[in-house]
Enzyme design. Structure first.
Site, short mmCIF file in Angstrom:
data_model
loop_
_atom_site.label_atom_id
_atom_site.label_comp_id
_atom_site.label_asym_id
_atom_site.label_seq_id
_atom_site.Cartn_x
_atom_site.Cartn_y
_atom_site.Cartn_z
N HIS A 49 76.56 64.19 -47.18
CA HIS A 49 77.32 64.82 -46.11
C HIS A 49 77.66 66.27 -46.44
O HIS A 49 77.77 67.11 -45.55
CB HIS A 49 78.60 64.02 -45.83
CG HIS A 49 78.38 62.86 -44.92
ND1 HIS A 49 78.82 61.60 -45.20
CD2 HIS A 49 77.74 62.77 -43.73
CE1 HIS A 49 78.48 60.79 -44.21
NE2 HIS A 49 77.83 61.47 -43.32
N ARG B 89 69.28 50.63 -40.09
CA ARG B 89 69.05 49.97 -41.38
C ARG B 89 69.87 48.68 -41.42
O ARG B 89 71.05 48.69 -41.77
CB ARG B 89 69.47 50.88 -42.53
CG ARG B 89 68.72 52.21 -42.61
CD ARG B 89 69.29 53.03 -43.77
NE ARG B 89 68.54 54.23 -44.06
CZ ARG B 89 68.84 55.43 -43.56
NH1 ARG B 89 69.86 55.56 -42.74
NH2 ARG B 89 68.11 56.49 -43.87
N ARG C 45 65.14 48.37 -37.73
CA ARG C 45 64.25 48.02 -38.84
C ARG C 45 64.70 46.69 -39.43
O ARG C 45 65.87 46.50 -39.74
CB ARG C 45 64.28 49.09 -39.94
CG ARG C 45 63.29 48.81 -41.08
CD ARG C 45 63.32 49.90 -42.13
NE ARG C 45 64.56 49.92 -42.88
CZ ARG C 45 64.88 50.86 -43.77
NH1 ARG C 45 64.04 51.86 -44.00
NH2 ARG C 45 66.03 50.81 -44.42
N GLU D 160 55.03 54.03 -44.92
CA GLU D 160 55.60 54.56 -46.16
C GLU D 160 54.75 54.19 -47.37
O GLU D 160 55.09 54.54 -48.50
CB GLU D 160 57.04 54.05 -46.33
CG GLU D 160 57.19 52.57 -46.12
CD GLU D 160 58.64 52.15 -45.87
OE1 GLU D 160 59.56 52.91 -46.23
OE2 GLU D 160 58.85 51.06 -45.33
N ASN E 91 60.50 59.54 -47.41
CA ASN E 91 61.08 59.41 -48.76
C ASN E 91 60.21 58.50 -49.63
O ASN E 91 59.80 58.87 -50.73
CB ASN E 91 62.50 58.84 -48.68
CG ASN E 91 63.43 59.71 -47.86
OD1 ASN E 91 63.14 60.86 -47.59
ND2 ASN E 91 64.56 59.16 -47.47
N ASP E 92 59.94 57.30 -49.14
CA ASP E 92 59.10 56.38 -49.91
C ASP E 92 57.65 56.83 -49.94
O ASP E 92 56.96 56.67 -50.95
CB ASP E 92 59.20 54.97 -49.33
CG ASP E 92 60.21 54.11 -50.08
OD1 ASP E 92 60.34 54.27 -51.30
OD2 ASP E 92 60.88 53.29 -49.45
N ARG F 298 61.68 58.49 -56.75
CA ARG F 298 62.52 59.40 -55.97
C ARG F 298 63.95 59.48 -56.51
O ARG F 298 64.73 60.34 -56.08
CB ARG F 298 62.53 58.99 -54.51
CG ARG F 298 63.28 57.71 -54.20
CD ARG F 298 63.11 57.35 -52.74
NE ARG F 298 64.05 56.34 -52.31
CZ ARG F 298 64.07 55.79 -51.11
NH1 ARG F 298 63.18 56.17 -50.21
NH2 ARG F 298 64.96 54.89 -50.78
N CYS G 64 61.43 59.35 -39.87
CA CYS G 64 62.83 58.97 -40.08
C CYS G 64 63.25 59.15 -41.53
O CYS G 64 64.29 58.65 -41.95
CB CYS G 64 63.10 57.54 -39.63
SG CYS G 64 62.13 56.29 -40.49
#
Length: 524
Positions: free
Chosen positions: A184, A277, A313, A402, A425-426, A436, A473
């Site tokens: 944040h 999620r 998801r 991913e 990311n993945d 990561r 995403c």
């Protein structure tokens, strides 16, 4: 001597250094309370007072900052956290402050084990913990001191509620020893136009009167404390419609994991949910929640988006995201093990129950439902998932891209599903063989790497050929410098933390499609 970190908000500034107080120390586990029921009864009122103070603060700010503080206020009233703390008082005879500390530690450990975005939410739980503990102890919670002149703030990490309440006129720059690009601190600094560097190891040990900060280069240097604000990015202005300057649409969606996240996303103007999620609903569960319990939890998240698109998801668990009721055993290489949809291959009934609950939640709320599976590697796996989703009454099914194999076979996968969403990311982790969560290889996980962008382009091209949407995403979606590139590659939607929406929306409104395509060609 210059220090290096991760630049998360561009701009340069120089000024006197102000260090933010560190977290509270762990409360004592003695003396044993004389009346355990009475001691446990102190927790909920303390949490309510904290939530009320945060709600008051939220009303004093607006936009992204308000959404973040409202989310923190909702976390302070989380019944699962409070129930866990009360149980520790009754069963382990702990004083209320120590019980809250221990209960929060369990939630934080589960989030940190999940990695990525979820790991960075552990800082939010620590903030709530400290506020409740401070209230129970009758002391002031740690946080940003009152500033009377322009300063550079330095901290181990910054709580979201503290970051949201900062005055951009007095805060020249932000520097933290911890944190990441999806924290944040990073998101709000970009939204407010404050130069910021995170993950700057050693900055708290610097004893100079001031600091010079370059938020683009990610560098921090000692200075004499003179105030110099060389450049700052203007605060973002966005009208809530995801589109380029020439009108080309790019849906701007939100990543959420809880009802509080969803409310904040709706308030921030998200056009829908691009990633719900669902593992958030399982983190504190000792056993698999019933279909009815899942349905209620999902409905609370979907409710703010009645009549709008929501992509749910399915459970992304196993291996490095352990859940108490799933005995996965030990694996030599968790990142390459049984995780995501692979958990359901041997336990299809687990997925079927979740799909039933998701379909019920959509019926309860009127959200325009889609579901997608994580960690799909082949077209056959995509077909298997889509068939189960449709058997549960869910018309629109997609998958996450991913795994590099899925990107390379995007055409075949898109023949089986209605859409795909790139989890950058993945995907980066697997493309570059770089964990990561490991700082030593962090540079390889930069989403602007050419190899990753070429894979994104391949998937987007396959989506265009099939006439089906391709979203992003992952962390890359929230990067104002990368969003035009992704759009130029053919991505049709971007999903991110709600606090990043305004900045991203304003960025896209300043460019047109030809410009995005030119940027994509140069980058890939």
């Amino acid at each position: 001597m210059s220090l290096s970190g991760v630049g998360v908000s561009p701009g340069r500034a120089e000024g006197p250094r102000v260090v933010v107080a560190t977290d509270l120390r762990k409360p004592d586990d003695q003396p044993v309370p004389a009346d355990l029921a009475e001691e446990a009864g102190r927790i909920a009122p303390a949490a309510a007072r904290v939530a009320a103070r945060l709600s008051d603060r939220a009303r004093s700010v607006s936009g992204d900052a308000r959404s973040v503080v409202e989310t923190t206020a909702a976390m302070a009233a989380d019944p699962a956290l409070l129930a866990s703390a009360e149980q520790l008082v009754r069963e382990q005879s702990l004083p209320a402050p120590r019980a809250v500390w221990e209960a929060a530690a369990k939630f934080m450990a589960a989030l940190e084990a999940a990695g990525g975005y979820l790991a960075e939410r552990a800082r939010d739980v620590a903030d709530v913990r400290d506020r409740i503990v401070a209230d129970l102890l009758g002391v002031a919670p740690p946080g940003v001191p009152e500033l009377t002149s322009p300063s550079v703030l330095v901290a181990r990490d910054l709580a979201p509620a503290d970051t949201a309440g900062l005055d951009p006129e007095l805060v020249l720059a932000l520097v933290t020893e911890e944190g990441g690009p999806t924290s944040h601190t990073a998101i709000l600094a970009r939204a407010m136009g404050i130069p910021a560097v995170v993950a700057c190891s050693g900055v708290l040990a610097v004893e100079s009167p001031g600091l010079a900060v370059d938020g683009a280069a990610g560098t921090v240097s000692p200075s004499d404390g003179s105030v110099r604000a060389a450049s700052r990015k203007p605060r973002a202005e966005w009208d809530g419609v995801g589109a380029l300057a020439d009108g080309h649409p790019v849906k701007l969606l939100a990543n959420v994991g809880s009802a509080a996240d969803a409310r904040a996303a709706a308030d921030a103007g998200a056009e829908g949910i691009g990633l719900f999620r669902t593992e958030f609903c399982y983190l504190s569960a000792a056993e698999e929640p019933s279909v009815d319990a899942q349905r209620a939890a999902y409905a609370a998240v979907l409710a703010p988006f009645a009549g709008k698109p929501v992509i749910v998801r399915t459970l992304d668990a196993g291996s490095d995201k352990p859940l108490a009721f799933l005995d996965m055993g030990d694996e030599p290489n968790p990142a390459l093990g049984v995780r995501g949809v692979r958990v359901a291959f041997d336990r299809p009934e687990l997925l079927d129950r979740q799909l039933t609950a998701i379909a019920g939640a959509a019926a309860d709320t009127g959200a325009e439902l889609s579901v997608m599976a994580p960690m799909i590697a082949t077209a056959a796996e995509a077909r298997w998932f889509a068939e189960r989703a449709r058997a549960a009454g869910i018309a629109r099914a997609g998958v996450m891209i991913e795994v590099p194999a899925a990107a390379l076979c995007a055409r075949e996968i898109l023949a089986e599903v209605d859409f795909v969403s790139l989890g950058t990311n993945d995907l980066a982790q697997y493309v570059f063989a770089a964990d990561r969560q490991l700082g030593a290889v962090a540079a390889l996980n930069d989403p602007s790497q050419t190899a990753l962008l070429r894979l994104v382009g391949m998937v987007a091209e396959a989506g265009a050929a099939a006439g089906k949407p391709v979203g992003v995403c992952g962390e890359a979606a929230a990067d104002p410098g990368l969003a035009p590139v992704l759009t130029g590659l053919g991505v049709t939607s971007l999903s991110m933390n709600s606090a990043a929406l305004a900045s991203l929306g304003a960025t896209l409104r300043a460019v047109d499609l030809p410009g995005c395509r030119e940027a994509a060609a140069k980058a890939s």
